[in-house]
Write a protein that holds these residues in place. Structure first.
Motif, PDB file in Angstrom:
ATOM      1  N   LEU A  64      -2.291  10.226   1.263  1.00 54.65           N
ATOM      2  CA  LEU A  64      -2.329  10.078   2.724  1.00 54.65           C
ATOM      3  C   LEU A  64      -2.165   8.640   3.169  1.00 54.65           C
ATOM      4  O   LEU A  64      -2.871   7.749   2.712  1.00 54.65           O
ATOM      5  N   ASP A  65      -1.199   8.423   4.053  1.00 55.76           N
ATOM      6  CA  ASP A  65      -1.050   7.138   4.715  1.00 55.76           C
ATOM      7  C   ASP A  65      -1.619   7.343   6.113  1.00 55.76           C
ATOM      8  O   ASP A  65      -1.000   8.001   6.948  1.00 55.76           O
ATOM      9  N   GLU A  66      -2.807   6.840   6.379  1.00 60.06           N
ATOM     10  CA  GLU A  66      -3.469   7.085   7.657  1.00 60.06           C
ATOM     11  C   GLU A  66      -2.660   6.537   8.825  1.00 60.06           C
ATOM     12  O   GLU A  66      -2.101   5.453   8.735  1.00 60.06           O
TER      13      GLU A  66
ATOM     14  N   LYS B 203       0.819  -1.218   0.000  1.00 60.64           N
ATOM     15  CA  LYS B 203       0.000   0.000   0.000  1.00 60.64           C
ATOM     16  C   LYS B 203       0.854   1.269   0.000  1.00 60.64           C
ATOM     17  O   LYS B 203       0.692   2.142  -0.855  1.00 60.64           O
ATOM     18  N   SER B 204       1.764   1.366   0.973  1.00 65.15           N
ATOM     19  CA  SER B 204       2.598   2.580   1.061  1.00 65.15           C
ATOM     20  C   SER B 204       3.513   2.702  -0.154  1.00 65.15           C
ATOM     21  O   SER B 204       3.824   3.813  -0.600  1.00 65.15           O
ATOM     22  N   THR B 205       3.934   1.566  -0.673  1.00 65.19           N
ATOM     23  CA  THR B 205       4.809   1.583  -1.853  1.00 65.19           C
ATOM     24  C   THR B 205       4.110   2.250  -3.032  1.00 65.19           C
ATOM     25  O   THR B 205       4.721   3.051  -3.747  1.00 65.19           O
TER      26      THR B 205
ATOM     27  N   LEU C 179       2.682  11.149   4.285  1.00 63.89           N
ATOM     28  CA  LEU C 179       3.131   9.760   4.351  1.00 63.89           C
ATOM     29  C   LEU C 179       3.365   9.291   5.786  1.00 63.89           C
ATOM     30  O   LEU C 179       3.365  10.081   6.721  1.00 63.89           O
ATOM     31  N   GLN C 180       3.554   7.972   5.918  1.00 62.45           N
ATOM     32  CA  GLN C 180       3.524   7.321   7.231  1.00 62.45           C
ATOM     33  C   GLN C 180       4.403   7.959   8.328  1.00 62.45           C
ATOM     34  O   GLN C 180       3.877   8.386   9.328  1.00 62.45           O
ATOM     35  N   ASP C 181       5.690   7.996   8.141  1.00 54.55           N
ATOM     36  CA  ASP C 181       6.540   8.438   9.256  1.00 54.55           C
ATOM     37  C   ASP C 181       7.064   9.841   9.069  1.00 54.55           C
ATOM     38  O   ASP C 181       7.189  10.600  10.006  1.00 54.55           O
TER      39      ASP C 181
HETATM   40 MG    MG Z   1       2.352   1.183   4.868  1.00 58.52          MG
END
Ligand code: MG
Ligand code: ATP
Length: 230
Positions: free
Chosen positions: A169-171, A48-50, A89-91
Motif C-alpha cells: 500500500l502506498d498511502e 519508498k514507492s520504488t 499503489l499511488q496513482d
Molecule cells: Mg512515492
C-alpha cells in the motif's frame, strides 16, 4: 509456481536505477516476517514507492536479491506472484466502469452480498450506500468523481476480496477529511490480520501501529525499528 505464500519478504543488498548510473536504491536490506506490518517513511524521492514496485516486479533490479518465502522473486512467474499480492499503489488503480467492476476486476459471478460484506469490512459501505446506484455507480477515468479517501477505501475492498498473503500500500497523500481518515485507520487495523503489509506511510497512526518502521533517505536505509525505538 507459488501455491501458498506465507508472506516472508526479504531484501538483500538491493540496488536499482531507472536510468543507468543514477542509483535510486543503494544497498537496501530488510526482512519482514509473515503477517508483520512494515512502514516505509522518508522524504519525497527517497525511494519508498520504488521499493514497493520492485516487490511486485514492475521493474527489474540490477543488483542484490529479493526473496519471497525464501524464493528469489526472479524465479517466480509474475502472474503467480501477483495472484498472492494485493497492490494498492499511488496513482494506478481505478478505471472507468462501475464500483462493482473496480472491486471484482476480472472475476465475475461474485454475488453482491459477498462484495458488500467486503465493503463493510473495509468501511467502504458508508459511502457506497449513499450513492444513487450503489455498486452500479459509474466510476470515471482514474476515479476522479470520487475523493482520495473513497478511492483508497475502494482499493482496500478490491484487495481484501482477492484475499492476498501480501498487501502493498502506498498511502494517499492528498487531504482526507477526518471522518474518512478514521474509517481508513480502522480498516487498516483489520487488514493487518489478513497478511503481511508493506506500507508507504504518511499517517502517524499507520506509523505508530507498524511492527517495523524503515526510514529511507536518498535510496538508503537510515534506521529501522519500532515507533518506540526510533
Ligand atoms: Mg512515492
Ligand atoms: P514520494 O514520497 O514523493 O512518493 P518516493 O520516496 O516514493 O517519493 P520514488 O517514487 O520511489 O520516491 O522515487 C525515487 C527516485 O526515483 C526519485 O528521484 C524519482 O524521481 C525517481 N523515479 C521514480 N519513478 C521513476 C521513473 N519511472 N523513471 C525515472 N525515475 C523515476
Amino acid at each position: 509456481e507459488l501455491d501458498e505464500v506465507k508472506g516472508d519478504i526479504e531484501f538483500r543488498d538491493v540496488w536499482f536505477s531507472y536510468i543507468p548510473g543514477e542509483w535510486v536504491l543503494q544497498g537496501v536490506s530488510f526482512h519482514v516476517e509473515p503477517r508483520q506490518t512494515v512502514a516505509f517513511v522518508g522524504s519525497t524521492g527517497s525511494g519508498k514507492s520504488t521499493i514497493l514496485s520492485l516487490i511486485c516486479r514492475n521493474y527489474e533490479f540490477q543488483k542484490g536479491e529479493i526473496l519471497i518465502d525464501g524464493i528469489d522473486i526472479r524465479k517466480i512467474r509474475i502472474s503467480s506472484l501477483r495472484r498472492h499480492f494485493g497492490q494498492m499503489l499511488q496513482d494506478v488503480f481505478l478505471f472507468s466502469g462501475t464500483i462493482r467492476s473496480n472491486i471484482v476486476l476480472r472475476e465475475e459471478n461474485i454475488p453482491d452480498e459477498e462484495i458488500m460484506k467486503v465493503c463493510r469490512y473495509v468501511n467502504a459501505d458508508h459511502f457506497i450506500n449513499k450513492l444513487e446506484h450503489g455498486l452500479d455507480e459509474e466510476v470515471r477515468e482514474r476515479g476522479n468523481n470520487f475523493s482520495a479517501g473513497q478511492r483508497q477505501l475502494l482499493s482496500f475492498a478490491r484487495t481484501i476480496l482477492h484475499k492476498p498473503s501480501v498487501m502493498i500500500l502506498d498511502e494517499a497523500t492528498a487531504n482526507i477529511d477526518t471522518e474518512t481518515e478514521l474509517l481508513i485507520q480502522d480498516s487498516l487495523e483489520k487488514m493487518r490480520s489478513v497478511g503481511t503489509m508493506l506500507i508507504v506511510a504518511h499517517r502517524l497512526s499507520t506509523i505508530q501501529h507498524a511492527d517495523n518502521i524503515i526510514v529511507l533517505s536518498h535510496g538508503r536505509i537510515l534506521e529501522q525499528g519500532t515507533h518506540q525505538q526510533l
